[in-house]
Design an enzyme around this catalytic site. Sequence first.
Site, mmCIF file in Angstrom:
data_model
loop_
_atom_site.group_PDB
_atom_site.id
_atom_site.type_symbol
_atom_site.label_atom_id
_atom_site.label_comp_id
_atom_site.label_asym_id
_atom_site.label_seq_id
_atom_site.Cartn_x
_atom_site.Cartn_y
_atom_site.Cartn_z
ATOM 1 C CG ASN A 174 3.537 -69.175 -28.683
ATOM 2 O OD1 ASN A 174 1.961 -69.627 -28.672
ATOM 3 N ND2 ASN A 174 3.985 -70.262 -27.970
ATOM 4 C CG HIS A 214 5.931 -70.770 -23.312
ATOM 5 N ND1 HIS A 214 5.133 -72.411 -23.468
ATOM 6 C CD2 HIS A 214 6.485 -71.212 -22.026
ATOM 7 C CE1 HIS A 214 5.761 -73.224 -22.986
ATOM 8 N NE2 HIS A 214 6.629 -72.323 -21.962
ATOM 9 C CD GLU A 216 -1.324 -68.066 -20.282
ATOM 10 O OE1 GLU A 216 -1.413 -69.152 -19.468
ATOM 11 O OE2 GLU A 216 -1.315 -68.517 -22.118
ATOM 12 C CG LEU A 225 -1.756 -77.206 -27.942
ATOM 13 C CD1 LEU A 225 -1.980 -78.763 -26.982
ATOM 14 C CD2 LEU A 225 -0.623 -76.777 -27.044
ATOM 15 C CE LYS A 226 -1.590 -81.652 -34.513
ATOM 16 N NZ LYS A 226 -1.164 -82.844 -34.539
ATOM 17 N N GLY A 229 -9.835 -72.344 -25.789
ATOM 18 C CA GLY A 229 -9.848 -70.694 -25.670
ATOM 19 C C GLY A 229 -9.766 -69.905 -24.804
ATOM 20 C CB SER A 230 -9.439 -69.847 -21.746
ATOM 21 O OG SER A 230 -8.462 -69.506 -21.130
ATOM 22 C CG ASN A 231 -4.658 -67.226 -23.801
ATOM 23 O OD1 ASN A 231 -4.238 -66.214 -23.008
ATOM 24 N ND2 ASN A 231 -4.555 -68.784 -23.136
HETATM 25 C C1 GRF Z 1 -2.514 -71.422 -21.987
HETATM 26 O O1 GRF Z 1 -1.771 -71.820 -21.641
HETATM 27 C C2 GRF Z 1 -1.356 -71.067 -22.654
HETATM 28 O O2 GRF Z 1 -0.064 -69.905 -22.362
HETATM 29 C C3 GRF Z 1 -0.679 -72.652 -23.370
HETATM 30 O O3 GRF Z 1 -1.984 -72.976 -24.215
HETATM 31 C C4 GRF Z 1 -2.668 -72.542 -23.607
HETATM 32 C C5 GRF Z 1 -4.112 -72.592 -24.102
HETATM 33 O O4 GRF Z 1 -5.228 -72.479 -22.996
HETATM 34 N N1 GRF Z 1 -0.293 -72.195 -24.753
HETATM 35 P P1 GRF Z 1 -6.162 -71.761 -23.861
HETATM 36 O O5 GRF Z 1 -7.188 -72.136 -24.582
HETATM 37 O O6 GRF Z 1 -6.590 -69.825 -24.451
HETATM 38 O O7 GRF Z 1 -7.883 -71.614 -22.436
#
Ligand code: GRF
Length: 194
Positions: A98, A100, A170, A81-82, A11-13
Amino acid sequence: MRVAVCISGRGSNLGALLGGLGAADPEVVVVISNRESAGGLQLARERGIPTVVLNHSGDAVEWNAVLDTWRIDLVVLAGFLKQVPDPVVDRYQGRMLNVHPSLLPSHGGPGMYGLHVHRAVLTAKDRESGASVHLVTSRYDEGPVLGQARVPVLHDDTAESLAARVLEVEHRLLPAAVRAAGRAGRAAPFTLDD
Ligand code: GRF
């Protein structure tokens, strides 16, 4: 604008998004995961944000019950991822994003996640990579791209070093996408300066 963020991992994003939204921006009101072990759930709980772990991530009825309960306007997939069930994708057409880790349409599609993406970039000898935020459709990574950020590919890059450089952009791109959606009232094209 009420936002649900969907995760499967650390969940870093999600963390970058929470740090990049101000009082006038959309609000993350629930974090959804397909895995109880997703590290990002702890990050949400530490901030007092409600979390939901789906029993069956392929069940549109379960998804819709959660999205209705929390009165969600915008769904953000951040390392989810689903495949989101088609009825839910259809319901949120134009309101589901999303992020990516490549310059779509390059290096997207089924199986293209995590280090697989960056290995493909290195194998292709691309001189640059980056991140994309796109509208979610029923086919992986094929929706309209709303914004991108580019990074150089360095001659001595490994998949891991490239992944780290892409992840940094990102973390700036996704908050800009959600802020722009808040201003437009729906997902809309944006730039890193938004
Ligand atoms: C990120 O690289 C995002 O682009 C991809 O999955 C990764 C998620 O990383 N969809 P995080 O869980 O947000 O750290």
